[in-house]
Design a protein around this motif. Structure first.
Motif, short mmCIF file in Angstrom:
data_model
loop_
_atom_site.label_atom_id
_atom_site.label_comp_id
_atom_site.label_asym_id
_atom_site.label_seq_id
_atom_site.Cartn_x
_atom_site.Cartn_y
_atom_site.Cartn_z
N GLN A 171 0.83 -1.20 0.00
CA GLN A 171 0.00 0.00 0.00
C GLN A 171 0.87 1.24 0.00
O GLN A 171 0.53 2.26 -0.64
N ASN A 172 1.96 1.19 0.70
CA ASN A 172 2.87 2.34 0.74
C ASN A 172 3.40 2.64 -0.66
O ASN A 172 3.52 3.81 -1.06
N LEU A 173 3.71 1.60 -1.41
CA LEU A 173 4.18 1.80 -2.79
C LEU A 173 3.09 2.42 -3.65
O LEU A 173 3.35 3.33 -4.47
N LEU A 174 1.87 1.93 -3.48
CA LEU A 174 0.76 2.49 -4.27
C LEU A 174 0.52 3.95 -3.90
O LEU A 174 0.26 4.79 -4.79
N ASP A 175 0.59 4.28 -2.63
CA ASP A 175 0.42 5.67 -2.21
C ASP A 175 1.51 6.55 -2.81
O ASP A 175 1.24 7.70 -3.19
N PHE A 176 2.69 6.04 -2.90
CA PHE A 176 3.79 6.83 -3.47
C PHE A 176 3.53 7.14 -4.94
O PHE A 176 3.88 8.22 -5.43
N SER A 177 2.93 6.20 -5.64
CA SER A 177 2.66 6.43 -7.06
C SER A 177 1.57 7.49 -7.27
O SER A 177 1.38 7.97 -8.39
N GLU A 178 0.84 7.85 -6.18
CA GLU A 178 -0.28 8.78 -6.31
C GLU A 178 -0.01 10.11 -5.60
O GLU A 178 -0.95 10.85 -5.28
N VAL A 179 1.23 10.48 -5.35
CA VAL A 179 1.53 11.74 -4.65
C VAL A 179 1.40 12.95 -5.56
O VAL A 179 1.44 14.09 -5.08
N GLY A 180 1.23 12.77 -6.86
CA GLY A 180 1.01 13.89 -7.77
C GLY A 180 2.27 14.47 -8.37
O GLY A 180 2.29 15.65 -8.74
N LEU A 181 3.31 13.74 -8.46
CA LEU A 181 4.54 14.27 -9.08
C LEU A 181 4.34 14.60 -10.56
O LEU A 181 4.99 15.51 -11.09
N SER A 182 3.44 13.90 -11.18
CA SER A 182 3.20 14.18 -12.60
C SER A 182 2.45 15.49 -12.82
O SER A 182 2.39 15.99 -13.96
N GLU A 183 1.88 16.10 -11.75
CA GLU A 183 1.13 17.35 -11.89
C GLU A 183 2.04 18.57 -11.90
O GLU A 183 1.60 19.69 -12.20
N ILE A 184 3.28 18.44 -11.54
CA ILE A 184 4.21 19.57 -11.52
C ILE A 184 4.61 19.92 -12.94
O ILE A 184 4.92 19.04 -13.76
N ASN A 185 4.61 21.28 -13.22
CA ASN A 185 5.02 21.75 -14.54
C ASN A 185 6.54 21.91 -14.54
O ASN A 185 7.07 22.97 -14.24
N SER A 245 8.31 10.18 -14.21
CA SER A 245 8.09 9.55 -15.52
C SER A 245 7.62 8.11 -15.33
O SER A 245 8.37 7.25 -14.87
N ASP A 246 6.42 7.81 -15.68
CA ASP A 246 5.84 6.47 -15.64
C ASP A 246 5.94 5.86 -14.25
O ASP A 246 6.16 4.65 -14.09
N LEU A 247 5.81 6.69 -13.18
CA LEU A 247 5.94 6.20 -11.81
C LEU A 247 4.90 5.13 -11.47
O LEU A 247 5.24 4.11 -10.86
N PRO A 248 3.65 5.27 -11.80
CA PRO A 248 2.67 4.23 -11.44
C PRO A 248 3.04 2.86 -12.02
O PRO A 248 2.92 1.83 -11.34
N ASN A 249 3.51 2.86 -13.27
CA ASN A 249 3.87 1.58 -13.89
C ASN A 249 5.11 0.97 -13.20
O ASN A 249 5.21 -0.25 -13.06
N LYS A 250 6.03 1.85 -12.82
CA LYS A 250 7.21 1.35 -12.12
C LYS A 250 6.82 0.71 -10.80
O LYS A 250 7.34 -0.35 -10.43
N VAL A 251 5.95 1.37 -10.06
CA VAL A 251 5.51 0.83 -8.77
C VAL A 251 4.78 -0.49 -8.98
O VAL A 251 4.99 -1.47 -8.23
N LEU A 252 3.93 -0.55 -9.99
CA LEU A 252 3.22 -1.80 -10.26
C LEU A 252 4.20 -2.91 -10.64
O LEU A 252 4.00 -4.08 -10.26
N ALA A 253 5.27 -2.58 -11.39
CA ALA A 253 6.27 -3.59 -11.76
C ALA A 253 6.97 -4.13 -10.52
O ALA A 253 7.24 -5.33 -10.42
N VAL A 254 7.27 -3.24 -9.57
CA VAL A 254 7.91 -3.69 -8.33
C VAL A 254 6.99 -4.62 -7.56
O VAL A 254 7.40 -5.68 -7.07
N ILE A 255 5.74 -4.22 -7.45
CA ILE A 255 4.77 -5.05 -6.71
C ILE A 255 4.60 -6.40 -7.39
O ILE A 255 4.53 -7.45 -6.73
N GLU A 256 4.53 -6.38 -8.73
CA GLU A 256 4.38 -7.65 -9.45
C GLU A 256 5.60 -8.55 -9.24
O GLU A 256 5.47 -9.78 -9.12
N ALA A 257 6.81 -7.96 -9.25
CA ALA A 257 8.02 -8.76 -9.02
C ALA A 257 8.01 -9.37 -7.63
O ALA A 257 8.38 -10.54 -7.44
#
Length: 857
Positions: free
Chosen positions: A627-641, A724-736
């Motif tokens: 859950q901590n990994l999933l929360d990290f993927s949703e902190v909004g880093l992609s919203e920064i210009n 850059s593609d943080l949610p997918n990276k987090v999902l890859a870690v969880i899947e591994a």
């Protein structure tokens, strides 16, 4: 020897009784386990050196061998002897007229032709020599054949006498050499007979060593089971590091990368937090600095605008140049402002707060617990295999007890005691024969000395005759007036001739007899023994028994088809190999069959195959960590210009360089006419330079602002990469992580079975090493058979080197002396005429007819 060989079977029966052996259908593949050191099988030193160096007399032995080769150059008649032996000479004696028997007889005659010819010559010599002496004696009694005591005078009489004396002396020297060779051979045989006792005693001591060491060697083989057992116990006690460590290593190849990725993601969280904090702080610092600068620049810009409203800048009241300069200055005032506008950049407080919330959960600690759970595999193996280990240890201990108990059941010591009694009894019988052997050798020695004395007697008369004849000769004396000494010399020569005729029959008869016996012994036994051709005869199929192909295994094992020949037996004994391989005791107890696979495979493998290891208790990443990994993927880093931030950071402090602007403004001001306008502009130029000195330079050089800009730049770039593609990276870690967890929970059975099989093969490998060592030791080191080959070699040395070679050298020397008695007789008879006192002589009378000799009585 057969009884002692049977003793070695006791160890094999012990191993058989200790457990049933079975062949594995699928061999376990594993690099060989650690090499066990079983030490060296204790072995006594055999003292018998079955090798004979004859010394200087060996030259005579080689001469005899060379002579026998000339007499008998034919190859060893293997086929002939085999056919004669198979027939046992019966058919030849009863049905000698059959063609095949005639052929055999002719073959035997052809092989013995050299001996037959020499023997015929010897017999003729032995018969004719006495007859010739008899006729010679009768002839001389009739005053013929030199019996007339009259010597004719010749001019070359001195030359003839000297030649005859030289030839007789030379012949006597040859006879002397021959009799010395015979005497040396006789003495050598007597001295070697004394060595027989030493050789026999040495062989008997070696047999005692063999009998005494064999049970000790067998006990050592049994005791070395403890080496394999201790190694097995050690590996069982360390099953956690060994088996669990191997399982951990195999799982670690798949699990560790997944945990590493999760740990790297925890590090990325910390770095993201630091980057956001750097952005927030740096942005405030830069906003603060640029805000003051922007305010001062706006004041200067407003002041210059007011100054340019001076009437001197209008066309109506000033010259055209000043007006144009004012317009240019007014147009350039738009450059007097800050370049990087940090106030328009949004803050990252929202993202920072979310990251702080994520960081409230220590993901690194959660991952470390996953590492610890995986690293606890050896301990889990220890706990889950405790009962199996105890069972295997009990089995191994029980096997050791069985070996120790079974080794006491078989009467090894009793059998060896019987063998020792047999050796002592045989040795005692041999010892009883020594007085008789010494007595027989003494009689032989006396006989041979008597034969040599016969020749020496003839030589004594020859040498004395030559000595007296030479010393007593007077060239001025006539044949009838020769001195007593000279006459004695001639008489001694004739005495030597008489003894030569008397002894020649006996001497040549003995020489012929010894020649036939010793020569055939050398050619039919001694020489073939060295070339091992005699073994080929002994090993001929169906020779001893028509129903036995090989008589040795037929007699011992009742299996004549077994390849156990006398030659192979002797060669194996000679190589000092163990009696197990030499006697082919595998026919009675085939160790390769019983020890074909790992010892006690059924019990040990059965127990170890029952190992069940459950690794489902290993948790790599708890749900909180996921859950901590999933929360990290949703902190909004992609919203920064990130583009706006990087654009502002890369801009300079101001739009235009204030020093350059001040210099350009000053240059334009200098073109204006002197007055209030010029003075006011000069003041503004100084203000600009003061702003550059007091604000621009500190902002460009002060570490506070430099670090803020650098941190802002680096942090933004890092955040941009992280986002850059943080949610997918987090999902890859969880899947591994989930894949690794699934491997441990569901698919680890294959790895566990594989590593358990390797561990089992390692344990069983120690038993296998023990068995291979036992087999090798039985073949090479236990009960080495050198004493038995030494016994055969001792018989050969006594028979051939001591007896046959000495006997052959004796007859060769004596025969040579006897043959030269014939020319010695002739020369002695002729020479005696020149030494003896004659009854008549030839006298030359001057009154008679010239050239006429008269006899004077």
């Amino acid at each position: 020897m057969w009884k002692s060989g049977i003793l070695l079977l006791q160890l094999l029966w012990v191993l058989q009784a200790s457990g049933e052996l079975q062949q594995e259908t699928e061999p376990r593949r594993l690099p060989p386990p650690g090499k066990l050191d079983f030490g060296y099988v204790p072995a006594g030193v055999y003292e018998t050196l079955a090798h004979y160096e004859p010394g200087p007399i060996g030259i005579l032995f080689h001469l005899v061998h060379g002579f026998l080769y000339v007499v008998q150059p034919n190859a060893f008649p293997e086929d002939l002897i085999v056919r004669l032996a198979k027939d046992k000479f019966g058919a030849i004696q009863t049905e000698y007229q059959k063609p095949e028997n005639i052929v055999l007889t002719l073959q035997a005659i052809y092989y013995e032709i050299g001996f037959l010819v020499c023997s015929a010559v010897g017999l003729l010599f032995a018969v004719l020599m006495p007859l010739a002496g008899l006729f010679f004696c009768m002839c001389r009694c009739c005053d013929n054949c030199g019996g007339e005591m009259h010597q004719r005078q010749r001019k070359n009489a001195d030359c003839r006498r000297g030649l005859l004396g030289t030839l007789l002396f030379s012949t006597s020297l040859v006879i002397t050499i021959g009799v010395l060779c015979a005497y040396a051979a006789n003495q050598n045989l007597s001295s070697q007979v004394k060595n027989i006792r030493r050789l026999v005693n040495s062989n008997m001591r070696d047999l005692h060593t063999f009998a005494n060491d064999t049970p000790m060697q067998i006990d050592y083989l049994i005791s070395q089971y403890a080496t394999a057992k201790n190694k097995v116990i050690y590996d069982l006690d360390n099953i956690g590091p060994l088996l669990g460590g191997r399982i951990h290593d195999q799982l670690d190849k798949e699990v560790n990368p997944a945990l590493d990725r999760a740990l790297n993601m925890a590090g990325a969280m910390r770095e993201t937090k630091e980057a956001l904090e750097n952005v927030s702080v740096g942005l405030e610092v830069l906003k603060e600095g640029t805000g003051k600068l922007n305010f001062n620049l706006s004041l200067v810009r407003t002041s210059i605008n007011r100054t340019l409203n001076d009437p001197g800048c209008h066309d109506e009241e000033s010259d055209a140049t000043s007006a144009q300069l004012c317009r240019n200055i007014r147009q350039s005032l738009s450059q007097l402002q800050i370049s990087a506008n940090y106030t328009r950049l949004p803050k990252v407080n929202t993202q920072l707060e979310k990251v702080n919330d994520v960081m409230n959960t220590d993901l690194s600690a959660i991952v470390q617990r996953g590492y610890a759970s995986l690293n606890d595999t050896p301990h889990m193996v220890i706990e889950q295999t405790r009962s199996v280990v105890e069972n295997v240890q009990g089995l191994v201990d029980g096997i050791g007890n069985n070996i120790s108990s079974f080794s006491k059941i078989f009467p090894v010591q009793n059998c060896l005691s019987n063998f020792t009694i047999f050796i002592n009894h045989a040795h005692a019988k041999i010892e009883d024969q020594y007085p008789e052997i010494d007595q027989m050798d003494f009689y032989r020695w006396i006989g041979c000395i008597a034969l040599c004395c016969m020749v020496v007697l003839v030589l004594a008369f020859n040498y004395l005759g030559l000595l007296c004849g030479t010393l007593g000769y007077d060239k001025h004396a006539s044949p009838t007036t020769r001195g007593c000494i000279s006459n004695t010399g001639g008489t001694m020569l004739m005495a030597g001739v008489g003894f030569s005729f008397l002894f020649s029959c006996v001497l040549m008869g003995v020489v012929t007899l010894f020649f036939l016996a010793g020569g055939n012994m050398e050619k039919l036994f001694c020489e073939p023994f060295h070339t091992k051709e005699v073994f080929k005869v002994v090993d001929t199929d169906y020779l001893v028994n028509p129903e036995w192909k090989n008589f040795i295994p037929g007699y011992i094992y009742n299996d004549s088809d077994l390849e156990l020949t006398a030659e192979s037996l002797y060669s194996t004994y000679k190589e000092n190999k163990g009696i197990y391989s030499a006697m082919r005791l595998d026919k009675v107890f085939n160790i390769s069959t019983f020890l074909n696979t790992t010892l006690f495979t059924k019990e040990v493998v059965g127990q170890l195959d029952g190992v069940k290891i459950d690794l489902r208790g290993i948790i790599l990443l708890e749900s909180e960590g996921k859950q901590n990994l999933l929360d990290f993927s949703e902190v909004g880093l992609s919203e920064i210009n990130y583009a706006d931030y990087l654009e502002e950071v890369n801009k300079g402090v101001t739009v235009v360089d204030l020093l350059s602007f001040a210099r350009e403004l000053e240059a334009q001001t200098d073109l204006m006419p002197r007055g209030g306008l010029q003075t006011a502009l000069k003041g503004h130029i100084g203000t600009l330079r003061q702003i550059h000195r007091q604000q621009i330079i500190p902002m460009e050089q002060a570490m506070k602002y430099v670090r803020a800009r650098s941190a802002l730049n680096q942090s933004m770039r890092f955040l941009e990469r992280t986002a850059s593609d943080l949610p997918n990276k987090v999902l890859a870690v969880i899947e591994a992580i989930e894949a690794a967890q699934y491997l441990i929970s569901q698919n680890a059975t294959q790895i566990i079975n594989q590593e358990t099989g390797k561990y089992t093969a390692t344990i069983v490998g120690y038993f296998h090493q023990y068995i291979e060592w036992v087999k090798t030791s039985l073949v090479m080191e236990v009960a080495p058979c050198k004493p038995f080959s030494n016994m055969v070699d001792t018989v050969e040395i006594i028979t051939c080197s001591f007896l046959v070679d000495s006997m052959n050298t004796f007859w060769m020397g004596l025969g040579c002396s006897t043959l030269f008695l014939l020319p010695s007789v002739i020369l002695a008879v002729k020479l005696a005429k020149y030494y003896r006192r004659m009854d008549t002589e030839d006298v030359y009378d001057d009154s008679s007819v010239s050239g006429t000799w008269h006899f004077t009585l």
